[in-house]
Design a protein around this motif. Structure first.
Motif, PDB file in Angstrom:
ATOM      1  N   LEU A  68       0.841  -1.199   0.000  1.00  0.00           N
ATOM      2  CA  LEU A  68       0.000   0.000   0.000  1.00  0.00           C
ATOM      3  C   LEU A  68       0.876   1.250   0.000  1.00  0.00           C
ATOM      4  O   LEU A  68       0.666   2.168  -0.795  1.00  0.00           O
ATOM      5  CB  LEU A  68      -0.927   0.015   1.217  1.00  0.00           C
ATOM      6  CG  LEU A  68      -1.657   1.339   1.466  1.00  0.00           C
ATOM      7  CD1 LEU A  68      -2.679   1.618   0.382  1.00  0.00           C
ATOM      8  CD2 LEU A  68      -2.288   1.352   2.841  1.00  0.00           C
ATOM      9  N   LEU A  69       1.853   1.283   0.881  1.00  0.00           N
ATOM     10  CA  LEU A  69       2.728   2.459   0.955  1.00  0.00           C
ATOM     11  C   LEU A  69       3.486   2.672  -0.349  1.00  0.00           C
ATOM     12  O   LEU A  69       3.628   3.815  -0.808  1.00  0.00           O
ATOM     13  CB  LEU A  69       3.700   2.321   2.123  1.00  0.00           C
ATOM     14  CG  LEU A  69       3.055   2.392   3.509  1.00  0.00           C
ATOM     15  CD1 LEU A  69       4.081   2.055   4.584  1.00  0.00           C
ATOM     16  CD2 LEU A  69       2.440   3.757   3.760  1.00  0.00           C
ATOM     17  N   GLN A  70       3.953   1.600  -0.953  1.00  0.00           N
ATOM     18  CA  GLN A  70       4.690   1.716  -2.218  1.00  0.00           C
ATOM     19  C   GLN A  70       3.797   2.252  -3.331  1.00  0.00           C
ATOM     20  O   GLN A  70       4.200   3.142  -4.095  1.00  0.00           O
ATOM     21  CB  GLN A  70       5.288   0.368  -2.611  1.00  0.00           C
ATOM     22  CG  GLN A  70       6.407  -0.081  -1.716  1.00  0.00           C
ATOM     23  CD  GLN A  70       6.798  -1.535  -1.947  1.00  0.00           C
ATOM     24  OE1 GLN A  70       6.152  -2.273  -2.685  1.00  0.00           O
ATOM     25  NE2 GLN A  70       7.866  -1.956  -1.283  1.00  0.00           N
ATOM     26  N   ARG A  71       2.582   1.714  -3.451  1.00  0.00           N
ATOM     27  CA  ARG A  71       1.672   2.168  -4.508  1.00  0.00           C
ATOM     28  C   ARG A  71       1.238   3.617  -4.285  1.00  0.00           C
ATOM     29  O   ARG A  71       1.173   4.409  -5.230  1.00  0.00           O
ATOM     30  CB  ARG A  71       0.463   1.239  -4.601  1.00  0.00           C
ATOM     31  CG  ARG A  71       0.815  -0.133  -5.180  1.00  0.00           C
ATOM     32  CD  ARG A  71      -0.402  -1.017  -5.363  1.00  0.00           C
ATOM     33  NE  ARG A  71      -1.030  -1.390  -4.085  1.00  0.00           N
ATOM     34  CZ  ARG A  71      -0.617  -2.388  -3.303  1.00  0.00           C
ATOM     35  NH1 ARG A  71       0.441  -3.116  -3.647  1.00  0.00           N
ATOM     36  NH2 ARG A  71      -1.262  -2.668  -2.179  1.00  0.00           N
ATOM     37  N   ALA A  72       0.956   3.973  -3.049  1.00  0.00           N
ATOM     38  CA  ALA A  72       0.576   5.359  -2.748  1.00  0.00           C
ATOM     39  C   ALA A  72       1.724   6.312  -3.070  1.00  0.00           C
ATOM     40  O   ALA A  72       1.518   7.355  -3.691  1.00  0.00           O
ATOM     41  CB  ALA A  72       0.160   5.487  -1.290  1.00  0.00           C
ATOM     42  N   ASP A  73       2.929   5.938  -2.657  1.00  0.00           N
ATOM     43  CA  ASP A  73       4.103   6.765  -2.916  1.00  0.00           C
ATOM     44  C   ASP A  73       4.324   6.941  -4.416  1.00  0.00           C
ATOM     45  O   ASP A  73       4.596   8.047  -4.882  1.00  0.00           O
ATOM     46  CB  ASP A  73       5.328   6.143  -2.250  1.00  0.00           C
ATOM     47  CG  ASP A  73       6.554   7.018  -2.361  1.00  0.00           C
ATOM     48  OD1 ASP A  73       6.525   8.151  -1.848  1.00  0.00           O
ATOM     49  OD2 ASP A  73       7.540   6.560  -2.974  1.00  0.00           O
ATOM     50  N   ALA A  74       4.187   5.861  -5.171  1.00  0.00           N
ATOM     51  CA  ALA A  74       4.385   5.927  -6.619  1.00  0.00           C
ATOM     52  C   ALA A  74       3.335   6.810  -7.279  1.00  0.00           C
ATOM     53  O   ALA A  74       3.653   7.634  -8.145  1.00  0.00           O
ATOM     54  CB  ALA A  74       4.357   4.526  -7.215  1.00  0.00           C
ATOM     55  N   PHE A  75       2.077   6.658  -6.887  1.00  0.00           N
ATOM     56  CA  PHE A  75       1.009   7.458  -7.482  1.00  0.00           C
ATOM     57  C   PHE A  75       1.166   8.940  -7.138  1.00  0.00           C
ATOM     58  O   PHE A  75       1.023   9.804  -8.001  1.00  0.00           O
ATOM     59  CB  PHE A  75      -0.368   6.967  -7.024  1.00  0.00           C
ATOM     60  CG  PHE A  75      -1.491   7.835  -7.506  1.00  0.00           C
ATOM     61  CD1 PHE A  75      -1.963   7.729  -8.797  1.00  0.00           C
ATOM     62  CD2 PHE A  75      -2.069   8.787  -6.667  1.00  0.00           C
ATOM     63  CE1 PHE A  75      -2.991   8.549  -9.261  1.00  0.00           C
ATOM     64  CE2 PHE A  75      -3.096   9.605  -7.110  1.00  0.00           C
ATOM     65  CZ  PHE A  75      -3.559   9.485  -8.412  1.00  0.00           C
ATOM     66  N   LEU A  76       1.438   9.212  -5.883  1.00  0.00           N
ATOM     67  CA  LEU A  76       1.498  10.595  -5.416  1.00  0.00           C
ATOM     68  C   LEU A  76       2.813  11.288  -5.751  1.00  0.00           C
ATOM     69  O   LEU A  76       2.888  12.519  -5.732  1.00  0.00           O
ATOM     70  CB  LEU A  76       1.273  10.643  -3.899  1.00  0.00           C
ATOM     71  CG  LEU A  76      -0.102  10.203  -3.404  1.00  0.00           C
ATOM     72  CD1 LEU A  76      -0.097  10.023  -1.891  1.00  0.00           C
ATOM     73  CD2 LEU A  76      -1.182  11.184  -3.840  1.00  0.00           C
ATOM     74  N   GLY A  77       3.853  10.510  -6.003  1.00  0.00           N
ATOM     75  CA  GLY A  77       5.166  11.117  -6.205  1.00  0.00           C
ATOM     76  C   GLY A  77       5.789  11.544  -4.894  1.00  0.00           C
ATOM     77  O   GLY A  77       6.522  12.524  -4.827  1.00  0.00           O
TER      78      GLY A  77
END
Length: 109
Positions: A68-77
């Motif tokens: 979850l943290l990885q996907r959120a970080d990738a989406f949000l930059g």
């Protein structure tokens, strides 16, 4: 700002996300109810969010937290802030009668 909202379908999370959307922030929503997440994401886009994505998330599935943290970080930059608003309102009598339920509620909350 780039904000991850965990428990995004709670009343507190929805109200706060609307404030952030009006500011033009980017939001990544996580919660258990995918249909409500989709509706919330659409609402936040209309309210001015710069970007919105969502995913179904079960806080009790600890193996999913890093993803979850990885996907959120990738989406949000990058993630500037996290609102953790997940949880439940357990039935006290049921928790007293069922120790496994009590432990589950403690872990969730």
């Amino acid at each position: 700002m780039n904000i991850l909202v965990v428990g995004a379908t709670s009343a507190i999370a929805e109200a706060t996300a609307r404030v952030w959307a009006a500011r033009g922030d980017a939001l990544y929503l996580a919660g258990r109810r995918e249909t409500l997440l989709a509706a919330s994401a659409d609402d936040l886009k209309v309210r001015g969010a710069r970007a919105v994505a969502f995913e179904r998330f079960d806080a009790l599935d600890r193996a999913s937290h890093a993803g979850l943290l990885q996907r959120a970080d990738a989406f949000l930059g990058g993630i500037d802030a996290v609102l953790i608003a997940h949880g439940s309102l357990p039935d006290q009598a049921a928790c007293e009668a069922d120790p496994e339920l009590a432990v589950r509620e403690i872990e969730l909350n």
